[in-house]
Scaffold this motif. Sequence first.
Motif, PDB file in Angstrom:
ATOM      1  N   MET A 226      41.908  54.229  44.667  1.00  0.00           N
ATOM      2  CA  MET A 226      42.497  52.894  44.660  1.00  0.00           C
ATOM      3  C   MET A 226      42.858  52.550  43.228  1.00  0.00           C
ATOM      4  O   MET A 226      42.081  52.829  42.305  1.00  0.00           O
ATOM      5  N   THR A 227      44.044  51.984  43.052  1.00  0.00           N
ATOM      6  CA  THR A 227      44.493  51.609  41.725  1.00  0.00           C
ATOM      7  C   THR A 227      44.870  50.144  41.691  1.00  0.00           C
ATOM      8  O   THR A 227      45.141  49.528  42.729  1.00  0.00           O
ATOM      9  N   GLY A 228      44.912  49.596  40.490  1.00  0.00           N
ATOM     10  CA  GLY A 228      45.443  48.268  40.270  1.00  0.00           C
ATOM     11  C   GLY A 228      46.795  48.371  39.602  1.00  0.00           C
ATOM     12  O   GLY A 228      47.012  49.258  38.768  1.00  0.00           O
ATOM     13  N   ALA A 229      47.718  47.493  39.979  1.00  0.00           N
ATOM     14  CA  ALA A 229      49.069  47.529  39.416  1.00  0.00           C
ATOM     15  C   ALA A 229      49.504  46.112  39.054  1.00  0.00           C
ATOM     16  O   ALA A 229      49.066  45.130  39.660  1.00  0.00           O
ATOM     17  N   ALA A 230      50.391  46.024  38.072  1.00  0.00           N
ATOM     18  CA  ALA A 230      50.855  44.720  37.609  1.00  0.00           C
ATOM     19  C   ALA A 230      51.873  44.105  38.552  1.00  0.00           C
ATOM     20  O   ALA A 230      51.975  42.884  38.637  1.00  0.00           O
ATOM     21  N   SER A 257      48.599  42.797  48.105  1.00  0.00           N
ATOM     22  CA  SER A 257      48.686  41.828  47.019  1.00  0.00           C
ATOM     23  C   SER A 257      47.299  41.262  46.752  1.00  0.00           C
ATOM     24  O   SER A 257      46.413  41.297  47.617  1.00  0.00           O
ATOM     25  N   HIS A 258      47.095  40.714  45.552  1.00  0.00           N
ATOM     26  CA  HIS A 258      45.789  40.138  45.250  1.00  0.00           C
ATOM     27  C   HIS A 258      45.482  38.966  46.174  1.00  0.00           C
ATOM     28  O   HIS A 258      44.324  38.772  46.578  1.00  0.00           O
ATOM     29  N   SER A 259      46.498  38.192  46.537  1.00  0.00           N
ATOM     30  CA  SER A 259      46.270  37.068  47.445  1.00  0.00           C
ATOM     31  C   SER A 259      45.676  37.542  48.766  1.00  0.00           C
ATOM     32  O   SER A 259      44.793  36.890  49.339  1.00  0.00           O
ATOM     33  N   GLN A 262      42.017  38.846  48.176  1.00  0.00           N
ATOM     34  CA  GLN A 262      41.048  37.776  47.985  1.00  0.00           C
ATOM     35  C   GLN A 262      40.588  37.194  49.315  1.00  0.00           C
ATOM     36  O   GLN A 262      39.409  36.863  49.478  1.00  0.00           O
ATOM     37  N   LEU A 263      41.487  37.083  50.295  1.00  0.00           N
ATOM     38  CA  LEU A 263      41.069  36.600  51.607  1.00  0.00           C
ATOM     39  C   LEU A 263      40.052  37.533  52.248  1.00  0.00           C
ATOM     40  O   LEU A 263      39.098  37.090  52.887  1.00  0.00           O
ATOM     41  N   VAL A 264      40.254  38.839  52.097  1.00  0.00           N
ATOM     42  CA  VAL A 264      39.287  39.806  52.632  1.00  0.00           C
ATOM     43  C   VAL A 264      37.937  39.634  51.947  1.00  0.00           C
ATOM     44  O   VAL A 264      36.883  39.580  52.603  1.00  0.00           O
ATOM     45  N   LEU A 265      37.946  39.528  50.628  1.00  0.00           N
ATOM     46  CA  LEU A 265      36.691  39.381  49.880  1.00  0.00           C
ATOM     47  C   LEU A 265      35.973  38.091  50.243  1.00  0.00           C
ATOM     48  O   LEU A 265      34.736  38.045  50.298  1.00  0.00           O
ATOM     49  N   ARG A 277      37.781  43.654  37.169  1.00  0.00           N
ATOM     50  CA  ARG A 277      38.669  42.496  37.130  1.00  0.00           C
ATOM     51  C   ARG A 277      39.732  42.646  38.207  1.00  0.00           C
ATOM     52  O   ARG A 277      39.965  43.744  38.722  1.00  0.00           O
ATOM     53  N   SER A 278      40.356  41.540  38.538  1.00  0.00           N
ATOM     54  CA  SER A 278      41.375  41.573  39.581  1.00  0.00           C
ATOM     55  C   SER A 278      42.717  42.002  39.003  1.00  0.00           C
ATOM     56  O   SER A 278      42.953  41.951  37.789  1.00  0.00           O
ATOM     57  N   HIS A 279      43.612  42.424  39.915  1.00  0.00           N
ATOM     58  CA  HIS A 279      44.966  42.840  39.544  1.00  0.00           C
ATOM     59  C   HIS A 279      45.947  42.219  40.529  1.00  0.00           C
ATOM     60  O   HIS A 279      45.581  41.926  41.679  1.00  0.00           O
ATOM     61  N   PRO A 280      47.189  42.015  40.136  1.00  0.00           N
ATOM     62  CA  PRO A 280      48.155  41.411  41.049  1.00  0.00           C
ATOM     63  C   PRO A 280      48.399  42.227  42.318  1.00  0.00           C
ATOM     64  O   PRO A 280      48.667  41.672  43.376  1.00  0.00           O
TER      65      PRO A 280
END
Length: 472
Positions: A226-230, A257-259, A262-265, A277-280
């Motif tokens: 899993m990766t984070g991307a801008a 998307s981060h939105s 966040q709902l899952v979390l 940290r979070s990513h977009p």
Amino acid sequence: MRDPQALVTSLRALVGERHVVTAVTDLEPLVHDWRGRYQGTALCAVYPADTDEVSRVVRLCREAGAKVVPQGGNTGMCGAATPFGEDEVVLRLDRLNRVRHISALDNTMVVEAGCILADLQNKAQEVGRLFPLSLGAEGSCQIGGNIATNAGGTAVLRYGPMRDLVMGLEVVLPDGSVMNDLKRLRKDNSGYAVRHLFVGSEGTLGIITAATLKLFPPPQASATAMTGAADLGQALALLALVRTKLGDRISAYEVMSHSQMQLVLDHIPNCTLPFDRSHPWYVLIEAEDSFATVDLASLLEECLADGFEQGLVADAVIPKSEAQRAALWRLRHSVSEANKVSGISASYDTVVPLDRLADFAADTVAGVAKAFPQARILFVGHVGDGNLHAIAHFDKDAFPSKAEFEEAAAVVNGIVDDATLKCDGSISAEHGIGKSNRKRLAQSIDPVRYGLMLKIKATIDPENIMNPGKVL
């Protein structure tokens, strides 16, 4: 409809007293769709035991002037399995749940429509084979419904959608006759491939009672990251890089998307973000290989290292155990449940060419944000095949009535459809049309193609008894 009670009596004589349900409390879960958008009604629900009983049920309904609504696990997203009339009979396939044949040599299995998807995955595993269809509802959805909706899932990139996994079908037609096309043949050029009409037809042309499915040797090596991307553009550029290095070893390439994350979390227990940290945006990558000697983890690490150097990866994690891998997939598979419990959504099943995907997302964000500033705009999807689910998500109390939500959803429909067609896409990649998307379908596809669909429906089901009010 002629004499409803006489039909119920005839159905009970055919399948047995306890296999015909009429009580309102027993019908309640069958007349609601999974997402809770539709509340329908039905005369009864009938549970036949085999194909012959399905055929005879259809004949009885036709003779009585009743409509037939086939229903599997009732996990669909578009209201395709919901009945909407006192003259409609819900035909449940639960009892048609046998694996009739399985062959590791042929790489095939012949199964009945009521088999649970996860059970078929396990049956294939018992003979050293893989049935690759995988989706969030696999513990309750039925294979007949998967075929009738041409389900996609997370492994389309490597194995294709349901249409590519079906070799043959057994179908009960609206007059009660049975089409038997279950041959286990890789090559069969004997006229029109009629079975393909029923894949994705959502029960409007007939009832799928059994299918011959493709199996595959299980992968001997796999790797997940899993990766984070801008932004989405970076996620797509990383896809191009990974494809260059891994080719068709990529079995899944999912984005959130981060939105959405966040709902899952916030709403699903035991889900944790694997980064500090979070990513977009987040990308979930899985690769498979038929050879155990291939070090896929190292190859995937090399891809990610190149991605870091090119500014395409902001963060990355590679699970070191099956439990860690399962935790990453739990984040992805929990999306539908998180969205359902946290609010109400207008959800879309868009697919567009990959080089237009970022444009589609940007146009959707701009349009929805302007029309509904209070909406959360979520994205999740199988981006490797161009399928990105856009979701306008609202608090549960955002609209005083269901009618007002439907009005808002219609506005969002127009925004998303305009963005989709502008990018030469389709309004449905895997969820189907059902009741939700009938008008959108008629407005968005080639009119000649739509006319042919109407002619096919009129030819096969001239009395319109099969799942009326769906698709067309």
